[in-house]
Motif scaffolding. Structure first.
Motif, PDB file in Angstrom:
ATOM      1  N   ARG A 242      56.040 -38.183 -65.621  1.00 50.00           N
ATOM      2  CA  ARG A 242      57.160 -38.977 -66.101  1.00 50.00           C
ATOM      3  C   ARG A 242      58.444 -38.635 -65.349  1.00 50.00           C
ATOM      4  O   ARG A 242      59.338 -39.472 -65.228  1.00 50.00           O
ATOM      5  N   ARG A 245      58.469 -40.762 -62.313  1.00 51.90           N
ATOM      6  CA  ARG A 245      58.721 -42.146 -62.692  1.00 51.90           C
ATOM      7  C   ARG A 245      60.197 -42.352 -63.026  1.00 51.90           C
ATOM      8  O   ARG A 245      60.801 -43.352 -62.643  1.00 51.90           O
ATOM      9  N   TYR A 246      60.785 -41.411 -63.747  1.00 48.09           N
ATOM     10  CA  TYR A 246      62.185 -41.564 -64.129  1.00 48.09           C
ATOM     11  C   TYR A 246      63.103 -41.458 -62.923  1.00 48.09           C
ATOM     12  O   TYR A 246      64.170 -42.076 -62.887  1.00 48.09           O
ATOM     13  N   ALA A 340      62.927 -41.093 -72.627  1.00 52.05           N
ATOM     14  CA  ALA A 340      62.643 -42.462 -72.210  1.00 52.05           C
ATOM     15  C   ALA A 340      61.170 -42.825 -72.318  1.00 52.05           C
ATOM     16  O   ALA A 340      60.832 -43.954 -72.700  1.00 52.05           O
ATOM     17  N   TYR A 341      60.277 -41.895 -72.010  1.00 48.04           N
ATOM     18  CA  TYR A 341      58.876 -42.264 -71.845  1.00 48.04           C
ATOM     19  C   TYR A 341      57.912 -41.512 -72.743  1.00 48.04           C
ATOM     20  O   TYR A 341      56.710 -41.742 -72.655  1.00 48.04           O
ATOM     21  N   MET A 387      55.793 -51.596 -65.255  1.00 49.96           N
ATOM     22  CA  MET A 387      56.308 -50.355 -65.811  1.00 49.96           C
ATOM     23  C   MET A 387      57.349 -50.662 -66.882  1.00 49.96           C
ATOM     24  O   MET A 387      58.259 -51.465 -66.674  1.00 49.96           O
ATOM     25  N   THR A 388      57.199 -50.053 -68.029  1.00 46.75           N
ATOM     26  CA  THR A 388      58.128 -50.302 -69.124  1.00 46.75           C
ATOM     27  C   THR A 388      59.491 -49.697 -68.815  1.00 46.75           C
ATOM     28  O   THR A 388      59.600 -48.678 -68.140  1.00 46.75           O
ATOM     29  N   GLU A 389      60.525 -50.343 -69.323  1.00 47.79           N
ATOM     30  CA  GLU A 389      61.877 -49.862 -69.093  1.00 47.79           C
ATOM     31  C   GLU A 389      62.162 -48.642 -69.961  1.00 47.79           C
ATOM     32  O   GLU A 389      61.577 -48.459 -71.030  1.00 47.79           O
ATOM     33  N   ALA A 390      63.087 -47.834 -69.487  1.00 47.16           N
ATOM     34  CA  ALA A 390      63.443 -46.634 -70.229  1.00 47.16           C
ATOM     35  C   ALA A 390      64.208 -47.018 -71.490  1.00 47.16           C
ATOM     36  O   ALA A 390      65.055 -47.906 -71.477  1.00 47.16           O
ATOM     37  N   LYS A 391      63.901 -46.322 -72.590  1.00 51.35           N
ATOM     38  CA  LYS A 391      64.558 -46.588 -73.857  1.00 51.35           C
ATOM     39  C   LYS A 391      65.807 -45.719 -73.962  1.00 51.35           C
ATOM     40  O   LYS A 391      65.772 -44.532 -73.666  1.00 51.35           O
TER      41      LYS A 391
END
Length: 671
Positions: A242, A245-246, A340-341, A387-391
C-alpha cells in the motif's frame, strides 16, 4: 568306442578360449557379466577423484548467509510465524546484568503493565517498586548510556530498513510538488521582513493563554468506523504494498482546508473582527520550527481584508512537504497510506446526516441483478480493476485564543479557525470520535519503546483539544519487520506530563507566545507571502514577498521547491537523531523476556545464589542461647631452657621404662 575320443581330441577344442577366461572373478571391472548386472557408467567405477569435484566448488559462499544491505552475518535465518514470539533479544555483548533479582523485575513489570492497561495494582508489587526505586534509577542511567552507545555504533544497521520508505517518500514528494506547483505562479520572492519565533514572542505581562469556546462546525468526507483500535499483523504485512500504491496515487489528495473552504467563507462574511485561519499542520510548524530536520520549512500565507469591514483575515495555507526524510516523514507516509487503503467500514458525512458505507456494499449491489452472461474473451489490460481512490476526511473547528486578564473589551480574544482530519469514530452515529491515531516506528525494537518527539506530542495534544475527545491512540510498530509492539492510549494529562518531563514545555506558555506572534501579523500589509525557516537564521521566520522583477537577492519559487530530492543523509548525520527509551512503556518484548524497561537482563542462576545467601544471613541473625564455659588462666609460653629440660626428662623416663620392660620379659622367659 574309439579311444581317441575318450582320450580327447586336440582338434575338437581347437581355437576355443582357455579355461582361464571363465575362471575370472565376477567383481572384476572388465568382466562383461559384471558390467551387465550393474549397468553403471565406467566414470563411477574409478577410484577417488584426483581433485575436488566441480559440483561443490561452484558455490563460492559460506554456510552462514550474510545480509546484502549491511554485509553482516544473519543472526537468525529461520522464523517461526506460528507463534507470537518476537525474534528480538536485548543487545548485551558485554554481558552486563541487573542488580535486581528476577522476582523484583517481575513485580515491577506487573505494576507497569497494570498502570499501562488501567488495571488494579497489587500492593505487594507496589512495595517492591518503592523499595527498589534507588537501584532502578541508577540502573536506568547506565542502560540509557549503554543503548546510546549501541545505537551510535549500529546506526547504519538500525536504519537500513528505512531505505524503502525513503524511496517511496521521494517518489511521492516529486509527484506532489508537480501537483502543487501547477497552482502556484512561478514568481520571484525576496525577503520582506523577519519575524521572531515563538520562544522570543513574550508580552509585557506574562500570561497563560488557553483554548476556549471550541466548536465543531462541519465534517466532510469518509472516516473509519473503528470500535476496537488495534493494528493486526495481517494488515501490517501488506502495508508495504500500500505504501508504493499511495506514493503514486495519493499526491492528488486535497488538504483538509480545501474540502471545508465553502463553510469557512460563509463564516468569514458574518464576522466583525480579525480572523486567523490556522490548519493543524500550519499550527505545528509555528510551534516547532527547526526542531527536527525532517519537518516542513515553507508555508504560504495570505493576508486579505474582509469585505465590507476594516478587519483582516490572516490565512495560513498547508505547509509544503518536508525536504528531508526521517521519523516524521516515515510516520506520515505510513499513517496516510494505512488510513487510505486499510480494510475497514467507512462512515460518510453528508449535509443531512451520517450514512454508513459497509465494505460489501458494491458486492451486494451486484448480487441483486444476477444475469447469465455470455463468455467473451477480453484482453488483460481491459479486465484490470481500477484502483480505488484514497479515502480522506476533514473537520472545521472554531475556537478562541484567550490570555486571561490580558484580553479586554478593547482587545478581545483572537478568533481562530482550524481544519484537521478525524482519525476514526467508534460508533455508526459518529458521536464518539477518536482524538488522534499516530503510527510510530520503533527504530530500536530490541531495546524498548522510544519516547515521542516534540512534534508528535504537540500534534496529539492539539488534536485531542480541538476535537474535544477524551482519548487518542498511538500504534507502535517495528521498523525491521512492521510487527506490532504496543497499542498505547493517549490522554491530555499524560501528554502534558511528557511535554514537561522530556522537553520542558508548558502548553499555556506556548499558547501565550503564539498569541503574541499572531498579533504581530496585524500590521503587515495585505498580500500573498511565503513564510520560511532556514538554518542560517535560527531565531527568525523569513516573510518573503513576490517581486515583479528578479533581483540579486531574490529566488524563484519553482526552482527552490522542484530542485530537491529528499534523502536521509541530513537526518542520519545530525546529532539529534536519537530518541531515548521510555522507562514506563512495556511492549511485547518486555512481556516475552520478563525484562523491566531500561534495565539489564537478570543473570541466569543468580537467583539461586542470592536465595542461598539470604538463607545464610537469616540463619546468622538467629540468636542461640550462650553455653557455659569454665574460665581458666592462660598459660604463659615456655622459654627455650625449660623446653630443653622437659625433653631430657622425657628421654630419661622413656629409658627407665624400657629397662623395666626388659626385666619383666626376662622373668617370663625364665619360666
Amino acid at each position: 568306442m574309439e579311444t581317441n575320443l575318450c582320450k580327447g581330441s586336440v582338434t575338437i577344442f581347437h581355437n576355443q578360449p582357455s579355461y582361464r577366461v571363465f575362471n575370472k572373478s565376477i567383481e572384476q571391472a572388465d568382466d562383461s557379466l559384471f558390467t551387465f548386472l550393474n549397468d553403471v557408467d565406467s566414470e563411477f567405477l574409478k577410484e577417488e577423484q584426483p581433485g575436488p569435484s566441480q559440483v561443490f566448488t561452484s558455490y563460492a559462499c559460506g554456510f552462514t548467509r550474510s545480509d546484502p544491505r549491511t554485509q553482516e552475518l544473519l543472526r537468525r535465518t529461520v522464523y517461526d510465524h506460528t507463534k507470537q514470539q518476537l525474534p528480538y533479544e536485548f543487545p548485551n555483548p558485554q554481558e552486563r546484568y541487573s542488580v535486581l533479582s528476577a522476582a523484583q523485575q517481575a513485580a515491577c513489570l506487573r505494576l507497569l503493565l497494570a498502570w499501562q492497561q488501567n488495571l488494579a495494582e497489587s500492593e505487594d508489587d507496589f512495595i517492591v517498586w518503592r523499595v527498589t526505586n534507588g537501584k532502578r534509577c541508577k540502573e536506568q542511567q547506565l542502560v540509557q548510556k549503554h543503548i546510546y552507545d549501541y545505537a551510535n555504533a549500529q546506526k547504519e544497521r538500525l536504519y537500513a530498513p528505512m531505505k524503502p520508505l525513503v524511496m517511496h517518500y521521494s517518489k511521492w514528494f516529486e509527484l506532489r510538488m508537480l501537483h502543487l506547483l501547477r497552482g502556484l505562479p512561478n514568481s520571484s520572492y525576496s525577503t520582506h521582513t523577519g519575524l521572531p519565533q515563538l520562544h522570543q514572542c513574550k508580552g509585557l505581562q506574562e500570561a497563560a493563554a488557553s483554548m476556549e469556546n471550541i466548536k465543531l462546525l462541519c465534517r466532510r468526507g469518509q472516516v473509519r468506523l473503528w470500535p476496537e483500535v488495534r493494528l493486526p499483523q495481517q494488515e501490517l504485512s501488506t502495508l508495504r504494498v500500500r505504501l508504493e500504491r499511495y506514493a503514486y496515487t495519493g499526491v492528488n489528495d486535497e488538504p483538509a482546508s480545501q474540502s471545508v473552504s465553502d463553510v469557512l467563507e460563509r463564516h468569514l462574511l458574518e464576522t466583525d473582527e480579525d480572523v486567523f485561519v490556522l490548519p493543524l499542520d500550519a499550527l505545528l510548524m509555528l510551534l516547532t520550527p527547526g526542531a527536527y530536520v525532517d519537518l516542513p520549512t515553507e508555508m504560504m500565507l495570505h493576508i486579505s481584508n474582509i469585505p465590507d469591514s476594516e478587519y483582516k483575515c490572516i490565512e495560513f495555507k498547508e505547509p509544503l512537504p518536508a525536504r528531508n526524510c526521517g521519523w516524521h516523514t516515515n510516520s506520515r507516509l505510513l499513517t496516510q497510506a494505512y488510513t487510505a487503503y486499510a480494510p475497514a467500514n467507512w462512515v460518510q458525512f453528508t449535509a443531512d446526516g451520517v450514512v454508513q458505507l459497509p465494505n460489501d456494499a458494491p458486492a451486494a449491489a451486484l448480487n441483486d441483478k444476477v444475469q447469465p452472461a455470455d463468455y467473451k474473451l477480453l484482453p488483460i489490460d481491459e479486465d484490470v480493476r481500477p484502483m480505488t481512490e484514497a479515502k480522506s476526511n476533514s473537520a472545521l473547528v472554531s475556537w478562541r485564543l484567550r490570555a486571561g486578564e490580558a484580553d479586554t473589551e478593547a482587545e478581545p480574544a483572537l478568533l481562530m479557525y482550524s481544519s484537521l482530519p478525524i482519525a476514526a469514530v467508534r460508533d455508526a452515529a459518529a458521536n464518539q470520535m477518536l482524538g488522534c491515531h499516530l503510527i510510530k516506528l520503533e527504530n530500536k525494537p530490541d531495546c524498548g519503546c522510544e519516547t515521542m518527539t516534540k512534534y508528535e506530542l504537540l500534534s496529539a495534544w492539539l488534536q485531542l483539544k480541538l476535537l474535544q475527545a477524551d482519548i487518542g491512540h498511538c500504534s507502535r510498530i517495528s521498523l525491521q519487520d512492521l510487527a506490532p509492539l504496543l497499542e498505547e492510549p493517549l490522554t491530555l494529562a499524560a501528554l502534558e506530563q511528557q511535554l514537561h518531563e522530556y522537553y520542558h514545555i508548558s502548553m499555556p506558555q506556548q499558547l501565550s507566545q503564539l498569541r503574541e506572534f499572531l498579533k504581530l501579523l496585524r500590521s503587515v500589509t495585505p498580500g500573498r507571502y511565503l513564510l520560511r525557516y532556514t538554518a542560517k537564521y535560527k531565531d527568525k521566520f523569513l516573510l518573503c514577498q513576490p517581486t515583479p522583477e528578479p533581483t540579486p537577492n531574490s529566488f524563484k519559487l519553482h526552482d527552490l521547491l522542484a530542485g530537491t530530492s529528499p534523502n536521509d543523509i541530513n537526518f542520519l548525520t545530525q546529532a539529534a537523531s536519537y530518541l531515548p527509551i521510555s522507562p514506563k512503556l512495556c511492549s511485547r518484548l518486555h512481556e516475552q523476556l520478563q525484562l523491566l524497561p531500561c534495565s539489564f537482563p537478570v543473570k541466569v542462576g543468580g537467583a539461586r545464589r542470592s536465595k542461598k545467601k539470604a538463607m545464610i544471613k537469616k540463619k546468622s541473625k538467629v540468636e542461640e542461647p550462650p553455653s557455659l564455659v569454665q574460665r581458666t588462666r592462660k598459660k604463659k609460653p615456655k622459654s627455650r631452657e625449660s623446653r630443653r629440660k622437659n625433653s631430657r626428662q622425657r628421654k630419661r623416663a622413656a629409658a627407665k621404662a624400657q629397662k623395666e620392660q626388659d626385666k619383666e620379659l626376662d622373668k617370663i622367659m625364665c619360666l
